[in-house]
Design a protein around this motif. Structure first.
Motif, PDB file in Angstrom:
ATOM      1  N   HIS A  76     -10.815  -8.410   7.816  1.00 33.87           N
ATOM      2  CA  HIS A  76      -9.368  -8.198   7.800  1.00 33.87           C
ATOM      3  C   HIS A  76      -8.696  -8.441   9.153  1.00 33.87           C
ATOM      4  O   HIS A  76      -7.631  -9.069   9.198  1.00 33.87           O
ATOM      5  CB  HIS A  76      -9.048  -6.800   7.271  1.00 33.87           C
ATOM      6  N   ARG A 135      -6.684 -12.306   0.276  1.00 35.51           N
ATOM      7  CA  ARG A 135      -8.003 -12.680  -0.229  1.00 35.51           C
ATOM      8  C   ARG A 135      -7.941 -14.010  -0.972  1.00 35.51           C
ATOM      9  O   ARG A 135      -8.931 -14.740  -1.014  1.00 35.51           O
ATOM     10  CB  ARG A 135      -8.547 -11.567  -1.124  1.00 35.51           C
ATOM     11  N   ASP A 170      -7.854  -0.521   5.713  1.00 32.58           N
ATOM     12  CA  ASP A 170      -7.961  -1.716   4.871  1.00 32.58           C
ATOM     13  C   ASP A 170      -8.579  -1.408   3.519  1.00 32.58           C
ATOM     14  O   ASP A 170      -8.226  -2.031   2.511  1.00 32.58           O
ATOM     15  CB  ASP A 170      -8.767  -2.795   5.587  1.00 32.58           C
ATOM     16  N   GLU A 171      -9.487  -0.428   3.465  1.00 35.33           N
ATOM     17  CA  GLU A 171     -10.088  -0.096   2.169  1.00 35.33           C
ATOM     18  C   GLU A 171      -9.059   0.516   1.219  1.00 35.33           C
ATOM     19  O   GLU A 171      -9.137   0.331  -0.003  1.00 35.33           O
ATOM     20  CB  GLU A 171     -11.292   0.832   2.330  1.00 35.33           C
ATOM     21  N   CYS A 191       0.879  -1.161   0.000  1.00 29.05           N
ATOM     22  CA  CYS A 191       0.000   0.000   0.000  1.00 29.05           C
ATOM     23  C   CYS A 191       0.921   1.216   0.000  1.00 29.05           C
ATOM     24  O   CYS A 191       2.117   1.090   0.249  1.00 29.05           O
ATOM     25  CB  CYS A 191      -0.893   0.036   1.245  1.00 29.05           C
ATOM     26  N   VAL A 236      -5.887  -0.378   1.273  1.00 28.49           N
ATOM     27  CA  VAL A 236      -5.093  -1.536   0.862  1.00 28.49           C
ATOM     28  C   VAL A 236      -5.794  -2.274  -0.279  1.00 28.49           C
ATOM     29  O   VAL A 236      -5.172  -2.642  -1.285  1.00 28.49           O
ATOM     30  CB  VAL A 236      -4.845  -2.482   2.047  1.00 28.49           C
ATOM     31  N   ASP A 237      -7.094  -2.508  -0.141  1.00 26.61           N
ATOM     32  CA  ASP A 237      -7.863  -3.169  -1.202  1.00 26.61           C
ATOM     33  C   ASP A 237      -7.786  -2.372  -2.501  1.00 26.61           C
ATOM     34  O   ASP A 237      -7.574  -2.940  -3.581  1.00 26.61           O
ATOM     35  CB  ASP A 237      -9.329  -3.313  -0.791  1.00 26.61           C
ATOM     36  N   ARG A 262      -5.581 -11.171   9.762  1.00 27.95           N
ATOM     37  CA  ARG A 262      -4.281 -10.885  10.383  1.00 27.95           C
ATOM     38  C   ARG A 262      -4.028 -11.801  11.575  1.00 27.95           C
ATOM     39  O   ARG A 262      -2.919 -12.306  11.765  1.00 27.95           O
ATOM     40  CB  ARG A 262      -4.230  -9.414  10.804  1.00 27.95           C
ATOM     41  N   GLY A 301      -1.430  -3.582   7.584  1.00 31.90           N
ATOM     42  CA  GLY A 301      -2.198  -2.344   7.505  1.00 31.90           C
ATOM     43  C   GLY A 301      -2.381  -1.629   8.828  1.00 31.90           C
ATOM     44  O   GLY A 301      -2.197  -0.411   8.920  1.00 31.90           O
ATOM     45  N   ASP A 302      -2.744  -2.375   9.868  1.00 32.23           N
ATOM     46  CA  ASP A 302      -2.978  -1.719  11.157  1.00 32.23           C
ATOM     47  C   ASP A 302      -1.683  -1.190  11.766  1.00 32.23           C
ATOM     48  O   ASP A 302      -1.690  -0.186  12.488  1.00 32.23           O
ATOM     49  CB  ASP A 302      -3.657  -2.691  12.120  1.00 32.23           C
ATOM     50  N   HIS A 341      -2.540  -6.049   3.734  1.00 35.49           N
ATOM     51  CA  HIS A 341      -3.470  -6.398   4.805  1.00 35.49           C
ATOM     52  C   HIS A 341      -2.759  -7.029   6.000  1.00 35.49           C
ATOM     53  O   HIS A 341      -3.285  -6.999   7.115  1.00 35.49           O
ATOM     54  CB  HIS A 341      -4.558  -7.331   4.288  1.00 35.49           C
TER      55      HIS A 341
END
Length: 316
Positions: free
Chosen positions: A160, A152, A124-125, A66, A127-128, A164, A117-118, A114
């Motif tokens: 998500h 995915r 997460d959106e 990302c 990242v998608d 993780r 991401g945190d 993902h």
């Protein structure tokens, strides 16, 4: 040994060496960049397995997660010219291998956004959207040697956070193990320091003190390494014979081959932590957005910021 077997072995070795020689000019390392193919026994053995079976050489590259959340470094949360150039480079590398080894090669981009991401503070959106845009770029540019693999493909539409947790519980090493490695292993220490620096640089909205941010980033760096190891184990499980590439610097002889996607000021810069600048001589360089903006004009593509471009006679 029968003559045909000896000849086949020599041919396999020669082809494997020629394939690796195509990668060597792009070796991402903090060490000796002049190491010969023979200094990479892991990669020669893995490539040789595909050559013997007359199959396409499969490379896996964890990365392209990302965009950095720091607007001083990037143009937005979607892929831009940096990713476009990097993907085209990887595809051309595979095409070059096809001229040496007829079945050719392919790169599976293991997009790991993902997973982290945190930890890197990216929704997460986003990242998608980034991963989906990568797949569209590959299709639009007809980069037939590339594909994208992400969580995915493994866990479908599971939420998500649950994905993780599943990856961490199943594959991640213990933090005690990592703490010990950082204390005793020079390469792990360098990785830890590099990730800590990236986390510091990527943080744009921290309201506490600099020392508090440093403490938090040092803690998060361990989590990033932990999940990176977990993602690597998952990728190896799904692509067990692949030649493992890495966007992190790797010394000669390491199980992973560090690969440099574009020219950059150091061995750690990636397209998703920077912005592409087209220099006056037509070459490209990755730089933080704030720095690139001082060297050239912003160029848009399809209605979105794409890169910066210097005019004739501009500084290089």
């Amino acid at each position: 040994m029968p003559l045909t077997t000896a000849t086949d072995a020599r041919t396999t070795e020669a082809v494997s060496t020629a394939v690796l020689n195509l990668l060597l000019p792009h070796h991402r390392t903090t060490g000796d960049r002049s190491a010969p193919a023979g200094a990479f026994p892991h990669q020669l053995r893995q490539i040789g397995g595909y050559v013997r079976r007359n199959q396409p050489v499969v490379f896996t590259l964890p990365g392209f997660p990302c965009k950095s959340p720091n607007p001083a470094k990037v143009l937005g949360h979607l892929p831009d010219q940096g990713e476009r150039l990097s993907l085209a480079f990887l595809d051309s590398l595979c095409a070059g291998i096809g001229e040496i080894h007829a079945p050719g090669a392919r790169v599976v981009i293991c997009s790991d956004g993902h997973v982290f991401g945190d930890l890197v503070r990216v929704p997460d959106e986003h990242v998608d959207a980034y991963s989906d845009a990568l797949s569209r770029l590959i299709s639009e540019l007809r980069l037939d040697h590339l594909s994208v693999f992400d969580l995915r493909d493994v866990l479908g539409d599971l939420p998500h956070p649950a994905k993780r947790a599943w990856v961490q519980d199943r594959y991640a090493p213990g933090l005690d193990t990592l703490h010990s490695e950082v204390r005793t292993d020079e390469r792990t220490l360098a990785l830890y320091r590099g990730i800590t620096r990236f986390l510091l640089d990527d943080t744009a909205d921290f309201t506490g003190t600099r020392s508090a941010l440093q403490r938090e980033c040092r803690r998060r760096a361990y989590d990033v390494i932990q999940r990176s190891r977990a993602w690597g184990a998952l990728v190896a499980e799904h692509h067990p014979r692949s030649v493992r590439l890495s966007i992190h610097p790797q010394p000669a002889g390491a199980p992973k081959f560090g690969i440099r996607l574009l020219d950059a000021p150091d061995a750690w810069t990636t397209p998703w932590h920077s912005t592409a600048l087209r220099r006056a001589d037509g070459t490209w360089r990755l730089l933080p957005r704030a720095e690139a903006a001082g060297l050239g004009r912003l160029v848009t593509r399809d209605g979105r910021p794409s890169h910066f471009e210097q005019g004739p006679g501009g500084p290089v």
